[in-house]
Design an enzyme around this catalytic site. Structure first.
Site, PDB file in Angstrom:
ATOM      1  N   ASN A 111      -2.381  -0.656   1.275  1.00 48.15           N
ATOM      2  CA  ASN A 111      -3.334  -0.164   0.288  1.00 48.15           C
ATOM      3  C   ASN A 111      -4.762  -0.442   0.750  1.00 48.15           C
ATOM      4  O   ASN A 111      -5.639   0.419   0.639  1.00 48.15           O
ATOM      5  CB  ASN A 111      -3.067  -0.818  -1.065  1.00 48.15           C
ATOM      6  CG  ASN A 111      -3.972  -0.321  -2.164  1.00 48.15           C
ATOM      7  OD1 ASN A 111      -3.985   0.856  -2.480  1.00 48.15           O
ATOM      8  ND2 ASN A 111      -4.733  -1.228  -2.751  1.00 48.15           N
ATOM      9  N   VAL A 120      -7.265   9.295  -2.630  1.00 50.55           N
ATOM     10  CA  VAL A 120      -6.066   8.459  -2.612  1.00 50.55           C
ATOM     11  C   VAL A 120      -6.489   7.236  -3.427  1.00 50.55           C
ATOM     12  O   VAL A 120      -7.186   6.359  -2.937  1.00 50.55           O
ATOM     13  CB  VAL A 120      -5.626   8.074  -1.183  1.00 50.55           C
ATOM     14  CG1 VAL A 120      -4.459   7.097  -1.221  1.00 50.55           C
ATOM     15  CG2 VAL A 120      -5.244   9.325  -0.389  1.00 50.55           C
ATOM     16  N   PRO A 121      -6.112   7.218  -4.710  1.00 51.93           N
ATOM     17  CA  PRO A 121      -6.733   6.320  -5.686  1.00 51.93           C
ATOM     18  C   PRO A 121      -6.293   4.854  -5.614  1.00 51.93           C
ATOM     19  O   PRO A 121      -5.723   4.303  -6.562  1.00 51.93           O
ATOM     20  CB  PRO A 121      -6.357   6.953  -7.020  1.00 51.93           C
ATOM     21  CG  PRO A 121      -5.030   7.590  -6.737  1.00 51.93           C
ATOM     22  CD  PRO A 121      -5.120   8.093  -5.323  1.00 51.93           C
ATOM     23  N   CYS A 122      -6.596   4.197  -4.506  1.00 54.25           N
ATOM     24  CA  CYS A 122      -6.225   2.793  -4.356  1.00 54.25           C
ATOM     25  C   CYS A 122      -6.927   1.905  -5.382  1.00 54.25           C
ATOM     26  O   CYS A 122      -6.473   0.803  -5.653  1.00 54.25           O
ATOM     27  CB  CYS A 122      -6.497   2.317  -2.933  1.00 54.25           C
ATOM     28  SG  CYS A 122      -8.205   2.466  -2.408  1.00 54.25           S
ATOM     29  N   HIS A 123      -8.009   2.412  -5.995  1.00 57.47           N
ATOM     30  CA  HIS A 123      -8.695   1.640  -7.036  1.00 57.47           C
ATOM     31  C   HIS A 123      -7.811   1.457  -8.270  1.00 57.47           C
ATOM     32  O   HIS A 123      -8.063   0.583  -9.083  1.00 57.47           O
ATOM     33  CB  HIS A 123     -10.025   2.303  -7.422  1.00 57.47           C
ATOM     34  CG  HIS A 123      -9.889   3.673  -8.002  1.00 57.47           C
ATOM     35  ND1 HIS A 123      -9.751   4.811  -7.212  1.00 57.47           N
ATOM     36  CD2 HIS A 123      -9.861   4.105  -9.284  1.00 57.47           C
ATOM     37  CE1 HIS A 123      -9.655   5.874  -7.984  1.00 57.47           C
ATOM     38  NE2 HIS A 123      -9.715   5.469  -9.252  1.00 57.47           N
TER      39      HIS A 123
END
Length: 171
Positions: A111, A120-123
């Site tokens: 991640n 790519v919503p790693c948040h």
């Protein structure tokens, strides 16, 4: 030859990089650079979609991306991409959903290597207690992005893609 575009957002300057008709990098910059910018229709479309996201009018992205990494990293990023707008998942949830419950640390490391901010919503991946943990572009941005999505998703509180977040964490 790669092409790039930079622009201001409410939480800092973003740079989008395109190579061979695919977006390969979206990163926050500490300072905009002065190098020559090579715009294309793909970059301008990606910029438009990200500005719509910041305006609260876009929740899904429709831009060509190319994920560069190991097979494991790419698999993690694909799972992360399934975490819905306005929701969060923990690293443990993510690992479990991938059938790798004993590889939480490896999932967290993958991640952290994501280079496609927001898209790519790693948040949306948080610690086991719902706490904010690591974000390559600083935790205050992660908090802002989660609050922004909560505001426009109508959820009123953070939920988990695998079920409601019983503690109703506000970030």
């Amino acid at each position: 030859m790669s092409k790039a575009i930079q622009f201001a957002t409410p939480i800092g300057h973003l740079e989008i990089v395109e190579f061979e008709d695919n977006i390969i990098n979206i990163s926050f910059l500490s300072q905009p650079t002065s190098h020559a910018i090579n715009e294309s229709s793909i970059l301008l479309n990606a910029k438009t979609q990200l500005l719509e996201y910041f305006a609260g009018t876009r929740q899904l992205f429709d831009i060509p991306i190319y994920l560069q990494g190991t097979d494991f990293q790419i698999n993690v990023w694909k799972y992360i991409s399934n975490v819905k707008y306005g929701t969060t998942a923990t690293y443990s949830d993510l690992a479990t959903s991938m059938g790798m419950a004993n590889k939480v640390r490896a999932v967290a490391n993958a991640n952290a290597q994501n280079v496609l901010a927001i898209v790519v919503p790693c948040h949306r991946i948080v610690g086991s207690s719902g706490s904010l943990t690591g974000y390559a572009w600083e935790l205050w941005r992660k908090r802002w992005l989660l609050n922004h999505e909560r505001k426009y998703s109508g959820t009123g509180y953070q939920t988990n893609i695998f079920g409601d977040d019983e503690q109703g964490h506000f970030f």
